[in-house]
Design a protein around this motif. Structure first.
Motif, mmCIF file in Angstrom:
data_model
loop_
_atom_site.group_PDB
_atom_site.id
_atom_site.type_symbol
_atom_site.label_atom_id
_atom_site.label_comp_id
_atom_site.label_asym_id
_atom_site.label_seq_id
_atom_site.Cartn_x
_atom_site.Cartn_y
_atom_site.Cartn_z
ATOM 1 N N HIS A 88 0.851 -1.197 0.000
ATOM 2 C CA HIS A 88 0.000 0.000 0.000
ATOM 3 C C HIS A 88 0.883 1.242 0.000
ATOM 4 O O HIS A 88 1.805 1.356 0.816
ATOM 5 N N ARG A 135 3.188 -1.410 4.481
ATOM 6 C CA ARG A 135 2.083 -0.530 4.116
ATOM 7 C C ARG A 135 2.404 0.871 4.601
ATOM 8 O O ARG A 135 2.755 1.068 5.762
ATOM 9 N N LEU A 137 0.501 4.262 5.101
ATOM 10 C CA LEU A 137 -0.862 4.777 5.125
ATOM 11 C C LEU A 137 -0.904 6.164 5.753
ATOM 12 O O LEU A 137 -0.027 6.536 6.543
ATOM 13 N N THR A 165 3.262 -1.671 9.131
ATOM 14 C CA THR A 165 2.495 -0.487 8.745
ATOM 15 C C THR A 165 3.145 0.752 9.344
ATOM 16 O O THR A 165 3.436 0.774 10.542
#
Length: 355
Positions: A88, A135, A137, A165
């Motif tokens: 992501h 990821r 984000l 993340t």
């Protein structure tokens, strides 16, 4: 971190995508851990001078200039082995996110470089374990008019089941410093986040259900202690008054998993920084600095030698920073107990190299 040399003789640095002297394109070859001058043969086909092999630049290299790694020409896929780990990415319609994404990817590539040099599993399959993924984000909320507004943090930096993340705000210097002050931390960096969260991944890979698990518990404590209760207690009451006697940082006192991750991150700080020092031929008090990442880790020096050099180097680094009116580069005091934990990490890494 090593430096590299262009065909023209100019020094190249890990993040370079071109030589600032001759203007040639350069690309990093992850299989060889080297940055090579390249010649454009035809569209999307580069010849690397380092090994005289043909490569294609990563798609994120040509489209967004956030990567400088190469892909073997005969390999399927448009992404390099680093970018392929990112599942992501931020919303690139926000122009400022491209720079933040670049900083994330650069810090991630530095982490991967060190992990590969230490012989740790990253890309090769790990039996019964999920692969490493990332990821990046951001905190975004849509108002009633359809406008996106950045709000208070809702993305939590962390690791879960192989996935690391990171909140994109950690790549913003001002936001990261603000969070450091809010959390009463003396040290908070982007590369530090990557190293810390990778520690959680490697606990699952190297410690869990392994012959090392009991030794881990003897040093760090029983990881079966309820994590959420420990987290709530830490943020309610803070670390124990004598945390410096047993832990490498205040946050390490929160739970054995965090103790391990903090210790792991510090070990990566040590080996990467010492390699950089040796690259610049740093000698302190008549001692040449050792390189703990020599020959992909195959000739790593003993831990005592590494630690002695680290103490000498950080003493000088902190003194230099104070002379410039800056915070200490390494604001930590390593207790005897924390030193045992660092040695434990070193021993596990060495075991991986000899496996």
């Amino acid at each position: 971190m090593r430096n590299f040399t262009c065909k023209c003789g100019n020094t190249l640095y890990f993040a370079n995508s071109s030589c600032l002297s001759c203007g040639r394109s350069v690309g990093f070859i992850p299989e060889q851990l080297t940055l090579s001058t390249c010649e454009l043969i035809e569209d999307n086909v580069w010849l690397a001078y380092a090994d005289n092999q043909h490569y294609k630049p990563c798609s994120n290299y040509t489209k967004y200039q956030v990567c400088n790694w190469l892909v073997p020409l005969n390999q399927e896929g448009e992404y390099c082995s680093s970018c392929a780990l990112t599942t992501h990415i931020p919303d690139l319609s926000r122009q400022e996110n491209v720079l933040l994404w670049y900083r994330m990817e650069l810090a991630k590539r530095r982490l991967l470089y060190t992990l590969k040099k230490l012989g740790l599993p990253v890309w090769r399959p790990i039996p019964d374990k999920p692969p490493l993924r990332f990821r990046f984000l951001e905190d975004v909320k849509e108002d009633k008019y359809g406008n996106e507004l950045t709000v208070k943090s809702t993305i939590i930096t962390g690791h879960n089941n192989g996935v690391i993340t990171l909140n994109l705000r950690e790549a913003e210097d001002a936001s990261r410093v603000l969070m450091r002050e809010k959390m009463n931390e003396r040290y908070r960096t982007l590369i530090g986040h990557f190293r810390h969260e990778s520690g959680h991944f490697y606990w699952d890979v190297l410690i869990q259900n392994s012959p090392w698990q009991q030794s881990f518990r003897d040093l760090f404590g029983d990881e079966n202690i309820d994590y959420m209760q420990s987290l709530e207690a830490y943020y309610k009451s803070g670390p124990p008054a004598n945390w410096q006697e047993n832990y490498i940082s205040a946050y390490a006192s929160m739970h054995p998993w965090e103790d391990w991750a903090e210790t792991w991150a510090h070990y990566l700080h040590i080996v990467d920084t010492l390699e950089t020092a040796t690259e610049y031929e740093v000698a302190l008090l008549g001692y040449e600095t050792v390189n703990p990442l020599t020959n992909n880790g195959a000739a790593n020096p003993e831990f005592d030698v590494v630690y002695e050099d680290w103490c000498r180097l950080t003493t000088v680094l902190n003194a230099l920073n104070r002379s410039m009116g800056l915070d200490d580069a390494y604001p930590f005091v390593i207790s005897d107990r924390a030193l045992l934990k660092l040695r434990f990490v070193h021993d596990i890494v060495q075991k991986q190299l000899s496996a």
